[in-house]
Design a protein around this motif. Sequence first.
Motif, PDB file in Angstrom:
ATOM      1  N   LEU A 171       0.855  -1.189   0.000  1.00  0.00           N
ATOM      2  CA  LEU A 171       0.000   0.000   0.000  1.00  0.00           C
ATOM      3  C   LEU A 171       0.886   1.232   0.000  1.00  0.00           C
ATOM      4  CD1 LEU A 171      -2.965   1.032   0.209  1.00  0.00           C
ATOM      5  CD2 LEU A 171      -2.596   1.193   2.675  1.00  0.00           C
ATOM      6  N   SER A 172       0.802   2.028  -1.071  1.00  0.00           N
ATOM      7  CA  SER A 172       1.610   3.228  -1.223  1.00  0.00           C
ATOM      8  C   SER A 172       0.700   4.444  -1.363  1.00  0.00           C
ATOM      9  CB  SER A 172       2.514   3.103  -2.454  1.00  0.00           C
ATOM     10  OG  SER A 172       3.266   4.282  -2.660  1.00  0.00           O
ATOM     11  N   ASP A 173       1.230   5.619  -1.015  1.00  0.00           N
ATOM     12  CA  ASP A 173       0.428   6.839  -1.141  1.00  0.00           C
ATOM     13  C   ASP A 173      -0.084   7.019  -2.563  1.00  0.00           C
ATOM     14  OD1 ASP A 173       0.725   7.423   1.497  1.00  0.00           O
ATOM     15  OD2 ASP A 173       2.431   8.752   1.224  1.00  0.00           O
ATOM     16  N   GLU A 174       0.714   6.660  -3.528  1.00  0.00           N
ATOM     17  CA  GLU A 174       0.302   6.671  -4.921  1.00  0.00           C
ATOM     18  C   GLU A 174       1.007   5.534  -5.643  1.00  0.00           C
ATOM     19  OE1 GLU A 174       1.494  10.155  -7.007  1.00  0.00           O
ATOM     20  OE2 GLU A 174       3.554  10.110  -6.284  1.00  0.00           O
ATOM     21  N   VAL A 175       0.401   5.094  -6.717  1.00  0.00           N
ATOM     22  CA  VAL A 175       0.965   4.018  -7.523  1.00  0.00           C
ATOM     23  C   VAL A 175       1.203   4.563  -8.927  1.00  0.00           C
ATOM     24  CG1 VAL A 175       0.583   1.743  -8.514  1.00  0.00           C
ATOM     25  CG2 VAL A 175      -0.118   2.203  -6.165  1.00  0.00           C
ATOM     26  N   THR A 176       2.440   4.528  -9.364  1.00  0.00           N
ATOM     27  CA  THR A 176       2.814   5.026 -10.680  1.00  0.00           C
ATOM     28  C   THR A 176       3.654   3.968 -11.383  1.00  0.00           C
ATOM     29  OG1 THR A 176       4.877   6.041  -9.902  1.00  0.00           O
ATOM     30  CG2 THR A 176       2.863   7.371  -9.749  1.00  0.00           C
ATOM     31  N   PRO A 177       3.868   4.111 -12.688  1.00  0.00           N
ATOM     32  CA  PRO A 177       4.775   3.177 -13.382  1.00  0.00           C
ATOM     33  C   PRO A 177       6.174   3.153 -12.768  1.00  0.00           C
ATOM     34  CG  PRO A 177       3.468   4.394 -14.974  1.00  0.00           C
ATOM     35  CD  PRO A 177       3.170   5.004 -13.642  1.00  0.00           C
ATOM     36  N   TRP A 178       6.566   4.253 -12.130  1.00  0.00           N
ATOM     37  CA  TRP A 178       7.888   4.287 -11.488  1.00  0.00           C
ATOM     38  C   TRP A 178       7.979   3.243 -10.380  1.00  0.00           C
ATOM     39  CZ3 TRP A 178       9.273   5.231  -6.412  1.00  0.00           C
ATOM     40  CH2 TRP A 178      10.629   5.394  -6.169  1.00  0.00           C
ATOM     41  N   HIS A 179       6.912   3.078  -9.602  1.00  0.00           N
ATOM     42  CA  HIS A 179       6.932   2.095  -8.519  1.00  0.00           C
ATOM     43  C   HIS A 179       7.104   0.679  -9.075  1.00  0.00           C
ATOM     44  CE1 HIS A 179       5.019   5.538  -6.495  1.00  0.00           C
ATOM     45  NE2 HIS A 179       5.491   5.019  -5.373  1.00  0.00           N
ATOM     46  N   ALA A 180       6.361   0.362 -10.114  1.00  0.00           N
ATOM     47  CA  ALA A 180       6.470  -0.973 -10.709  1.00  0.00           C
ATOM     48  C   ALA A 180       7.859  -1.198 -11.297  1.00  0.00           C
ATOM     49  CB  ALA A 180       5.398  -1.149 -11.782  1.00  0.00           C
ATOM     50  N   GLN A 181       8.405  -0.175 -11.957  1.00  0.00           N
ATOM     51  CA  GLN A 181       9.738  -0.319 -12.543  1.00  0.00           C
ATOM     52  C   GLN A 181      10.806  -0.448 -11.467  1.00  0.00           C
ATOM     53  OE1 GLN A 181      10.303  -0.607 -15.892  1.00  0.00           O
ATOM     54  NE2 GLN A 181      12.379  -1.155 -15.268  1.00  0.00           N
ATOM     55  N   THR A 182      10.631   0.261 -10.360  1.00  0.00           N
ATOM     56  CA  THR A 182      11.593   0.166  -9.254  1.00  0.00           C
ATOM     57  C   THR A 182      11.625  -1.241  -8.682  1.00  0.00           C
ATOM     58  OG1 THR A 182      11.223   2.501  -8.704  1.00  0.00           O
ATOM     59  CG2 THR A 182      12.228   1.121  -7.012  1.00  0.00           C
ATOM     60  N   LEU A 183      10.464  -1.861  -8.568  1.00  0.00           N
ATOM     61  CA  LEU A 183      10.413  -3.248  -8.094  1.00  0.00           C
ATOM     62  C   LEU A 183      11.131  -4.175  -9.067  1.00  0.00           C
ATOM     63  CD1 LEU A 183       6.724  -3.450  -6.825  1.00  0.00           C
ATOM     64  CD2 LEU A 183       8.778  -3.533  -5.413  1.00  0.00           C
ATOM     65  N   ARG A 184      10.898  -3.987 -10.364  1.00  0.00           N
ATOM     66  CA  ARG A 184      11.542  -4.858 -11.360  1.00  0.00           C
ATOM     67  C   ARG A 184      13.049  -4.665 -11.388  1.00  0.00           C
ATOM     68  NH1 ARG A 184       6.819  -3.486 -14.394  1.00  0.00           N
ATOM     69  NH2 ARG A 184       7.929  -1.749 -15.364  1.00  0.00           N
ATOM     70  N   ASP A 185      13.516  -3.445 -11.130  1.00  0.00           N
ATOM     71  CA  ASP A 185      14.945  -3.161 -11.204  1.00  0.00           C
ATOM     72  C   ASP A 185      15.709  -3.617  -9.972  1.00  0.00           C
ATOM     73  OD1 ASP A 185      14.559  -2.041 -13.665  1.00  0.00           O
ATOM     74  OD2 ASP A 185      14.506   0.030 -12.955  1.00  0.00           O
ATOM     75  N   ASP A 186      15.004  -3.894  -8.880  1.00  0.00           N
ATOM     76  CA  ASP A 186      15.696  -4.317  -7.664  1.00  0.00           C
ATOM     77  C   ASP A 186      16.248  -5.729  -7.862  1.00  0.00           C
ATOM     78  OD1 ASP A 186      15.617  -5.700  -4.771  1.00  0.00           O
ATOM     79  OD2 ASP A 186      15.863  -3.545  -4.532  1.00  0.00           O
ATOM     80  N   PRO A 187      17.556  -5.938  -7.635  1.00  0.00           N
ATOM     81  CA  PRO A 187      18.141  -7.265  -7.896  1.00  0.00           C
ATOM     82  C   PRO A 187      17.573  -8.367  -7.015  1.00  0.00           C
ATOM     83  CG  PRO A 187      19.710  -5.816  -6.774  1.00  0.00           C
ATOM     84  CD  PRO A 187      18.563  -4.960  -7.192  1.00  0.00           C
ATOM     85  N   ALA A 188      17.083  -8.038  -5.828  1.00  0.00           N
ATOM     86  CA  ALA A 188      16.518  -9.057  -4.946  1.00  0.00           C
ATOM     87  C   ALA A 188      15.085  -9.416  -5.322  1.00  0.00           C
ATOM     88  CB  ALA A 188      16.558  -8.582  -3.493  1.00  0.00           C
ATOM     89  N   ILE A 189      14.460  -8.634  -6.194  1.00  0.00           N
ATOM     90  CA  ILE A 189      13.056  -8.864  -6.574  1.00  0.00           C
ATOM     91  C   ILE A 189      12.962  -9.299  -8.027  1.00  0.00           C
ATOM     92  CG2 ILE A 189      10.775  -7.824  -6.749  1.00  0.00           C
ATOM     93  CD1 ILE A 189      11.605  -5.900  -4.521  1.00  0.00           C
ATOM     94  N   GLY A 190      13.401  -8.445  -8.954  1.00  0.00           N
ATOM     95  CA  GLY A 190      13.450  -8.786 -10.374  1.00  0.00           C
ATOM     96  C   GLY A 190      12.118  -9.248 -10.936  1.00  0.00           C
ATOM     97  N   LYS A 191      12.131 -10.393 -11.603  1.00  0.00           N
ATOM     98  CA  LYS A 191      10.932 -10.908 -12.264  1.00  0.00           C
ATOM     99  C   LYS A 191       9.838 -11.291 -11.281  1.00  0.00           C
ATOM    100  CE  LYS A 191      13.380 -12.706 -16.325  1.00  0.00           C
ATOM    101  NZ  LYS A 191      13.682 -13.914 -17.141  1.00  0.00           N
ATOM    102  N   ARG A 192      10.217 -11.521 -10.024  1.00  0.00           N
ATOM    103  CA  ARG A 192       9.197 -11.880  -9.037  1.00  0.00           C
ATOM    104  C   ARG A 192       8.291 -10.702  -8.694  1.00  0.00           C
ATOM    105  NH1 ARG A 192      13.092 -15.025  -4.857  1.00  0.00           N
ATOM    106  NH2 ARG A 192      14.461 -13.309  -5.489  1.00  0.00           N
ATOM    107  N   SER A 193       8.593  -9.527  -9.239  1.00  0.00           N
ATOM    108  CA  SER A 193       7.722  -8.370  -9.023  1.00  0.00           C
ATOM    109  C   SER A 193       6.332  -8.606  -9.606  1.00  0.00           C
ATOM    110  CB  SER A 193       8.341  -7.122  -9.648  1.00  0.00           C
ATOM    111  OG  SER A 193       8.454  -7.264 -11.057  1.00  0.00           O
ATOM    112  N   ARG A 194       6.205  -9.560 -10.546  1.00  0.00           N
ATOM    113  CA  ARG A 194       4.888  -9.862 -11.112  1.00  0.00           C
ATOM    114  C   ARG A 194       3.946 -10.456 -10.076  1.00  0.00           C
ATOM    115  NH1 ARG A 194       7.133 -13.210 -16.220  1.00  0.00           N
ATOM    116  NH2 ARG A 194       8.455 -13.967 -14.520  1.00  0.00           N
ATOM    117  N   ASN A 195       4.501 -10.987  -8.998  1.00  0.00           N
ATOM    118  CA  ASN A 195       3.673 -11.555  -7.926  1.00  0.00           C
ATOM    119  C   ASN A 195       3.356 -10.535  -6.831  1.00  0.00           C
ATOM    120  OD1 ASN A 195       3.764 -14.118  -9.169  1.00  0.00           O
ATOM    121  ND2 ASN A 195       5.733 -14.560  -8.190  1.00  0.00           N
ATOM    122  N   ILE A 196       3.771  -9.275  -7.048  1.00  0.00           N
ATOM    123  CA  ILE A 196       3.547  -8.220  -6.066  1.00  0.00           C
ATOM    124  C   ILE A 196       2.415  -7.327  -6.558  1.00  0.00           C
ATOM    125  CG2 ILE A 196       4.562  -6.263  -4.853  1.00  0.00           C
ATOM    126  CD1 ILE A 196       7.283  -7.601  -5.218  1.00  0.00           C
TER     127      ILE A 196
END
Length: 662
Positions: A171-196
């Motif tokens: 739950l974030s104050d706002e949800v933007t494409p930047w948030h989704a891209q930040t999750l994908r770019d994190d090395p500990a998350i990567g492709k598993r961001s699709r499950n978030i």
Amino acid sequence: MNRSPLGRIRLAQRLQFWLERQFVKGASFQLLAVAGLIGIISVVGGALVLPVELEPGHFGESVWWAFLRLTDPGYLGDDEGVWRRVVSTWLTVSGYVVFLGALVAIMTQWLTARMRQLESGLTPVATRNHIVVLGWSNRTLPVVGEILQSEGRVKRFLALRQASKLRLVILSDEVTPWHAQTLRDDPAIGKRSRNIVLRSGTPLAVDDLERVDCMNAAAVIVPSGGGGTSLSADMSTVKALLSISSHPAVGRLGARRGAPGGRDLPYVVAEIQDHRKVTVARRAYRGPLEIISGNSMISRLIAQNLRHRGLSRVFSELLGYQNGCGIFIREADSVAGSTVADAVARYDQAVLCGVVRWNGSEFVPFLNPPLDFVVEAGDRLVFVAPDYEHTVPLARPQDWSMAAAAPADRRVDSADDSAEKGLRKVLVLGWNSKVVTLIHELETYQGEPFDVTVVSLVGAAAREAALEDFGALTRVRCHHVEADYAVESELRALAPERFDNVLLASSERLTSGEEADTRAVVGYLLLEELLDGVADPPQLLLELQDPDNEPLIGGRGAEVIISPLILAHMVAQVALRRELRAVFDALFTVGGPELTFHPPGRFGLGADSRPFHELAALARRRGETLLGIYHTARDDLILSPPAGAVVAFEATDEFVVMTTYG
């Protein structure tokens, strides 16, 4: 009656305003308006060709003829006569503009708005046994990454709740494409961001808590805001706890399940920076709650690292942000009724560090217990091991049982470790709320005097007031200097070479962690230049906010503590295994056992080779738990080797032990 020009303008404005109000109501009203316009054009077109019809009087057929030309240009070649072709051409062109253009524009706009609504995270989730993270801060990515990387703990977490798949909702104050891209770019998350799943909102609003299905979550994580003062961050956390506890669905769920309302509240893990607000946070939430006291834990970790150089390596391994051993919990059913001395002999691949016991209201830790401590049914054992599978007990105890290894058990006097050190002089560059708790943590070490000099642009009076607010200092001498340590001349005037330790504390006055880290790194580079050539330079310890900045310092001789990463690890692990909070509290709050280094000479040894279980027995005779060995010459840390492994060590190496001063 003729209208004046001003009246006609007013009428046109009213008509335009009415059309605008219809269009802003949504796609359905826009389509109705376009349908009405198509009808008007069809009627006008039918009326225009009515005089040249072969059979005058069939107005309905003329309107149908016009509608067909308006919607399908294929009929254009069937018309005969100049006037019919002129009207037909006008209708066909109008069809392209109104029928196709407007319709496509309306549908495209509707689909775009719908996609934006979906991407903005306003759709409620419908799931159960998921993990909810309330808030987006510098803790969020490490918390999510730690959970996703803890595959073994996640499997056991899901098995206890009979769930098949891990679901994470943020739950974030706002949800933007930047948030989704930040999750994908994190090395500990990567492709598993699709499950978030990302949802927008605030934990202070009931509707937003419904949006993440908070009441059906297996665990709710409330990380600290990570910005501003600790007071404002803690107040936000307390408000979030109040919002969850006051959720109107609590009573309904309780009535449906036949349970008291308090039991319907989800399990929550919250981070409080100021330990004085822990009592308030517990009062704010009526359900199962575990609290991580951030400032206290980081301050004690720093204090232990100031007293023992190189201890950050041990913390970095145990707290999970580097590969190596970790802290694990396992049920003690197989050794219930045994003493610690007998239980130790059942585990040859892990170091048994203690017991966690439920007292009816909370978990109570017994770390580094005496050998005659009896493990009871329902207890959980605490291990340091490479992974959970290494904590499986042996069918039979080994013959190196420690039952007869120690004639008596005792606690170590802190003076044993400090007598030869004398006064320890510490230079702190920078100021934040953790410095206050750090200085008061140093106050707890009896027989070990500290002289602390704090350098910051924050006024000395404000710093003294903050220290007095926590209590009076009697054993620690504290001096305040108003200066900018990022200026070489002012740093040189401090004579840093005369100190035993130099701590660069991350500033809370700066707007971002990146800016605070930059200032700390600049200060370190200046220190490196000033201390170049000093025979016995002080220990340099940096507190950073962003893990991406650690490589800037790595390999340069300084030790680094990344406080948000450490706290994120603790929060994530406690969410997956509740008992770990008691272990972290015992290790990283005032008055509990702590980790330290001892030379082999402390155990009456020189350079030698011994089975690890023999060395562990020697440590037990001193009332300590041996965790591993640090080979100083080659900078190699080995934690929890197999009990039967023969360990070679030099006189200059260090034994890593858990001890309890008293």
